[in-house]
Design a protein around this motif. Sequence first.
Motif, PDB file in Angstrom:
ATOM      1  N   GLY A  28     -15.105  45.381  32.461  1.00 43.23           N
ATOM      2  CA  GLY A  28     -15.067  46.158  31.227  1.00 43.23           C
ATOM      3  C   GLY A  28     -14.917  45.288  29.997  1.00 43.23           C
ATOM      4  O   GLY A  28     -15.574  45.511  28.973  1.00 43.23           O
ATOM      5  N   THR A  29     -14.064  44.268  30.071  1.00 43.06           N
ATOM      6  CA  THR A  29     -13.871  43.397  28.910  1.00 43.06           C
ATOM      7  C   THR A  29     -15.113  42.559  28.627  1.00 43.06           C
ATOM      8  O   THR A  29     -15.422  42.259  27.473  1.00 43.06           O
ATOM      9  CB  THR A  29     -12.667  42.462  29.128  1.00 43.06           C
ATOM     10  N   LEU A  30     -15.842  42.169  29.677  1.00 38.79           N
ATOM     11  CA  LEU A  30     -17.056  41.369  29.476  1.00 38.79           C
ATOM     12  C   LEU A  30     -18.132  42.162  28.747  1.00 38.79           C
ATOM     13  O   LEU A  30     -18.851  41.626  27.903  1.00 38.79           O
ATOM     14  CB  LEU A  30     -17.583  40.887  30.828  1.00 38.79           C
ATOM     15  N   PHE A  31     -18.255  43.436  29.080  1.00 38.62           N
ATOM     16  CA  PHE A  31     -19.323  44.251  28.499  1.00 38.62           C
ATOM     17  C   PHE A  31     -18.889  44.991  27.238  1.00 38.62           C
ATOM     18  O   PHE A  31     -19.720  45.631  26.582  1.00 38.62           O
ATOM     19  CB  PHE A  31     -19.832  45.257  29.532  1.00 38.62           C
ATOM     20  N   SER A  32     -17.614  44.903  26.892  1.00 34.91           N
ATOM     21  CA  SER A  32     -17.121  45.672  25.755  1.00 34.91           C
ATOM     22  C   SER A  32     -17.802  45.276  24.446  1.00 34.91           C
ATOM     23  O   SER A  32     -18.296  46.138  23.703  1.00 34.91           O
ATOM     24  CB  SER A  32     -15.601  45.496  25.633  1.00 34.91           C
ATOM     25  N   SER A  33     -17.856  43.978  24.148  1.00 37.06           N
ATOM     26  CA  SER A  33     -18.437  43.532  22.876  1.00 37.06           C
ATOM     27  C   SER A  33     -19.918  43.866  22.745  1.00 37.06           C
ATOM     28  O   SER A  33     -20.338  44.421  21.716  1.00 37.06           O
ATOM     29  CB  SER A  33     -18.216  42.025  22.692  1.00 37.06           C
ATOM     30  N   PRO A  34     -20.764  43.542  23.742  1.00 39.32           N
ATOM     31  CA  PRO A  34     -22.185  43.906  23.578  1.00 39.32           C
ATOM     32  C   PRO A  34     -22.423  45.407  23.485  1.00 39.32           C
ATOM     33  O   PRO A  34     -23.291  45.852  22.732  1.00 39.32           O
ATOM     34  CB  PRO A  34     -22.853  43.315  24.833  1.00 39.32           C
ATOM     35  N   ARG A  86     -21.446  46.566  19.962  1.00 38.47           N
ATOM     36  CA  ARG A  86     -22.447  46.227  18.940  1.00 38.47           C
ATOM     37  C   ARG A  86     -23.602  47.218  18.928  1.00 38.47           C
ATOM     38  O   ARG A  86     -24.249  47.425  17.901  1.00 38.47           O
ATOM     39  CB  ARG A  86     -22.969  44.809  19.184  1.00 38.47           C
ATOM     40  N   ARG A  87     -23.879  47.830  20.075  1.00 36.59           N
ATOM     41  CA  ARG A  87     -24.999  48.765  20.170  1.00 36.59           C
ATOM     42  C   ARG A  87     -24.609  50.189  19.782  1.00 36.59           C
ATOM     43  O   ARG A  87     -25.363  50.875  19.084  1.00 36.59           O
ATOM     44  CB  ARG A  87     -25.563  48.765  21.594  1.00 36.59           C
ATOM     45  N   VAL A  88     -23.459  50.668  20.243  1.00 35.37           N
ATOM     46  CA  VAL A  88     -23.130  52.085  20.077  1.00 35.37           C
ATOM     47  C   VAL A  88     -21.981  52.329  19.101  1.00 35.37           C
ATOM     48  O   VAL A  88     -21.750  53.468  18.703  1.00 35.37           O
ATOM     49  CB  VAL A  88     -22.789  52.731  21.439  1.00 35.37           C
ATOM     50  N   GLY A  89     -21.244  51.296  18.741  1.00 34.68           N
ATOM     51  CA  GLY A  89     -20.127  51.474  17.824  1.00 34.68           C
ATOM     52  C   GLY A  89     -18.806  51.697  18.538  1.00 34.68           C
ATOM     53  O   GLY A  89     -18.758  51.997  19.735  1.00 34.68           O
ATOM     54  N   THR A  90     -17.737  51.563  17.790  1.00 33.38           N
ATOM     55  CA  THR A  90     -16.390  51.641  18.361  1.00 33.38           C
ATOM     56  C   THR A  90     -16.074  53.029  18.905  1.00 33.38           C
ATOM     57  O   THR A  90     -15.494  53.173  19.980  1.00 33.38           O
ATOM     58  CB  THR A  90     -15.351  51.265  17.292  1.00 33.38           C
ATOM     59  N   ARG A  91     -16.461  54.065  18.152  1.00 34.31           N
ATOM     60  CA  ARG A  91     -16.073  55.416  18.544  1.00 34.31           C
ATOM     61  C   ARG A  91     -16.703  55.828  19.872  1.00 34.31           C
ATOM     62  O   ARG A  91     -16.019  56.344  20.764  1.00 34.31           O
ATOM     63  CB  ARG A  91     -16.457  56.395  17.443  1.00 34.31           C
ATOM     64  N   LEU A  92     -18.005  55.609  20.028  1.00 35.95           N
ATOM     65  CA  LEU A  92     -18.679  56.000  21.270  1.00 35.95           C
ATOM     66  C   LEU A  92     -18.210  55.150  22.450  1.00 35.95           C
ATOM     67  O   LEU A  92     -18.059  55.651  23.570  1.00 35.95           O
ATOM     68  CB  LEU A  92     -20.193  55.880  21.109  1.00 35.95           C
ATOM     69  N   LEU A  93     -17.969  53.863  22.209  1.00 35.17           N
ATOM     70  CA  LEU A  93     -17.457  53.003  23.277  1.00 35.17           C
ATOM     71  C   LEU A  93     -16.100  53.506  23.753  1.00 35.17           C
ATOM     72  O   LEU A  93     -15.844  53.608  24.960  1.00 35.17           O
ATOM     73  CB  LEU A  93     -17.334  51.568  22.788  1.00 35.17           C
ATOM     74  N   LEU A 146     -14.808  56.531  23.440  1.00 35.64           N
ATOM     75  CA  LEU A 146     -14.953  57.823  24.115  1.00 35.64           C
ATOM     76  C   LEU A 146     -15.457  57.642  25.540  1.00 35.64           C
ATOM     77  O   LEU A 146     -14.933  58.253  26.484  1.00 35.64           O
ATOM     78  CB  LEU A 146     -15.904  58.712  23.320  1.00 35.64           C
ATOM     79  N   GLY A 147     -16.473  56.796  25.712  1.00 32.19           N
ATOM     80  CA  GLY A 147     -17.008  56.564  27.051  1.00 32.19           C
ATOM     81  C   GLY A 147     -15.988  55.934  27.985  1.00 32.19           C
ATOM     82  O   GLY A 147     -15.822  56.361  29.132  1.00 32.19           O
ATOM     83  N   GLY A 148     -15.268  54.902  27.492  1.00 31.14           N
ATOM     84  CA  GLY A 148     -14.255  54.259  28.318  1.00 31.14           C
ATOM     85  C   GLY A 148     -13.133  55.204  28.693  1.00 31.14           C
ATOM     86  O   GLY A 148     -12.633  55.186  29.822  1.00 31.14           O
ATOM     87  N   ALA A 149     -12.720  56.061  27.738  1.00 32.01           N
ATOM     88  CA  ALA A 149     -11.638  57.010  28.019  1.00 32.01           C
ATOM     89  C   ALA A 149     -12.063  58.047  29.048  1.00 32.01           C
ATOM     90  O   ALA A 149     -11.290  58.417  29.942  1.00 32.01           O
ATOM     91  CB  ALA A 149     -11.203  57.700  26.726  1.00 32.01           C
ATOM     92  N   LEU A 150     -13.307  58.535  28.968  1.00 31.79           N
ATOM     93  CA  LEU A 150     -13.793  59.521  29.938  1.00 31.79           C
ATOM     94  C   LEU A 150     -13.916  58.912  31.333  1.00 31.79           C
ATOM     95  O   LEU A 150     -13.585  59.559  32.336  1.00 31.79           O
ATOM     96  CB  LEU A 150     -15.141  60.080  29.480  1.00 31.79           C
ATOM     97  N   VAL A 151     -14.365  57.668  31.395  1.00 33.56           N
ATOM     98  CA  VAL A 151     -14.466  56.983  32.694  1.00 33.56           C
ATOM     99  C   VAL A 151     -13.078  56.818  33.307  1.00 33.56           C
ATOM    100  O   VAL A 151     -12.864  57.096  34.498  1.00 33.56           O
ATOM    101  CB  VAL A 151     -15.162  55.617  32.530  1.00 33.56           C
ATOM    102  N   GLY A 152     -12.114  56.346  32.500  1.00 26.74           N
ATOM    103  CA  GLY A 152     -10.755  56.178  33.005  1.00 26.74           C
ATOM    104  C   GLY A 152     -10.119  57.487  33.415  1.00 26.74           C
ATOM    105  O   GLY A 152      -9.414  57.561  34.433  1.00 26.74           O
ATOM    106  N   GLY A 194     -10.773  48.336  30.835  1.00 23.82           N
ATOM    107  CA  GLY A 194     -11.215  47.081  30.241  1.00 23.82           C
ATOM    108  C   GLY A 194     -12.035  47.284  28.981  1.00 23.82           C
ATOM    109  O   GLY A 194     -11.893  46.546  27.997  1.00 23.82           O
ATOM    110  N   LEU A 195     -12.934  48.280  28.990  1.00 26.99           N
ATOM    111  CA  LEU A 195     -13.715  48.588  27.790  1.00 26.99           C
ATOM    112  C   LEU A 195     -12.800  48.917  26.611  1.00 26.99           C
ATOM    113  O   LEU A 195     -13.005  48.442  25.492  1.00 26.99           O
ATOM    114  CB  LEU A 195     -14.647  49.773  28.076  1.00 26.99           C
ATOM    115  N   LEU A 196     -11.787  49.732  26.883  1.00 32.94           N
ATOM    116  CA  LEU A 196     -10.869  50.156  25.819  1.00 32.94           C
ATOM    117  C   LEU A 196      -9.983  49.014  25.350  1.00 32.94           C
ATOM    118  O   LEU A 196      -9.781  48.809  24.148  1.00 32.94           O
ATOM    119  CB  LEU A 196     -10.006  51.307  26.322  1.00 32.94           C
ATOM    120  N   TYR A 197      -9.437  48.246  26.292  1.00 34.88           N
ATOM    121  CA  TYR A 197      -8.460  47.208  25.955  1.00 34.88           C
ATOM    122  C   TYR A 197      -9.090  46.102  25.120  1.00 34.88           C
ATOM    123  O   TYR A 197      -8.527  45.671  24.108  1.00 34.88           O
ATOM    124  CB  TYR A 197      -7.875  46.644  27.244  1.00 34.88           C
TER     125      TYR A 197
END
Length: 384
Positions: free
Chosen positions: A59-65, A68-75, A77-83, A111-114
């Motif tokens: 999650g941390t590896l893919f968080s930045s790319p 950059r594509r979808v923005g902080t809010r969508l990232l 939201l997606g990470g929270a729904l997955v968790g 990892g995406l969220l953190y």
Amino acid sequence: MTSRHGLVTRTMFIYIAIASTMIVGVGPVFLGMLARKFALPLEQQGWVLSVEMAGVIGGTLFSSPIERRVGTRLLTLGGALVGLAANLSCAQAGDFVGLLVCRLVAGIGGGLLYSSALTALGRLPEQARSYGAMLFLQTLLFASFASVLPVIAELYGVNMAINALAAWFGLIVLICHWLPDVRVLQTNDSCEVTVQSQGSGKVGLCALLGMLCLQLGIYSVWGFLENLAVEGGVALIDVGWALGLGLLGGLPGSALPSLFGKRLAGNLMIGLGSLAVLCSLGMLSRGVHQAMELAVVVFVMNFGWTLALTYYMATVATNDSNNRLAPAIGFIQVAAAALAPAGVAALLPYAGEQVIYVLAALAIIAGGFAQCLLLRAQRKVIRA
């Protein structure tokens, strides 16, 4: 941006960083519940924790790319729904493989969220205060939840206690609407929230290396604390409150940087924190036979951990002029959290429980060497 708006933004990112890593704070208690529910031996418990941390690494590896594509809010939201979905599914896992899959997916969401939250905090002014406040609140919530979780299991069953972990991700889903976009924070020159980091990249790299060693030392022990305490004679029902009380050691460890920030010498605080962790390892290696002894060991360990970790993170963020080191903070932390339990689990059948203390002590000592490199790099920067 107004100071009030900046405070709200900082608070939201601090909560996301805490909630996404709640498994770390309650790891020993949560792992004990999983062990009882699924009848897991000590080796399998180590793999459960390592698999989840491996997911966090991904999650941390893919968080930045992704950000950059979808923005902080969508990232977020997606990470929270997955968790949320993975944690709710954990209690329904049919076997050990299903449990591993659930924890892996939960780790990816965390990892995406953190990583996103830590990166945002690193771009706010007064990084030492931000990270110190995060660890201070993290300690309070970790200690509270670690104490409450066994009570939930006792009153409502293990399944309900396991599902309680999902509630932290549910709240992140609710606050996503008010999150700003980190990309905007980076590019908007009129925004007072962001700062341009100064300093030497070499100093930041040395701080990352020292932080890796510190995390390796902590996580070589952390996931096995409940088992070590129970084997030493501590009653299972007492482990929860002892861990919760011991986690309060993170309060003074994080309060110092929260209140004083850069006014305290970062290298001195890192050295003091590392020494405290070594002392706690020495006490633990002699055996823990009472709940209060366990509480004291965890208290000293968490004091040193939060104190050193805060100034490591602040050093990295303030020596990140190219904006490459700050996103690596989360990756380094979770990589250590994944590697250390896996290494211990692999060596336990051959070397016995003493390997836990040996690996932890060696990692902390290696961190001391990294700190020497950090001091040398800083002196070169000052001379230059």
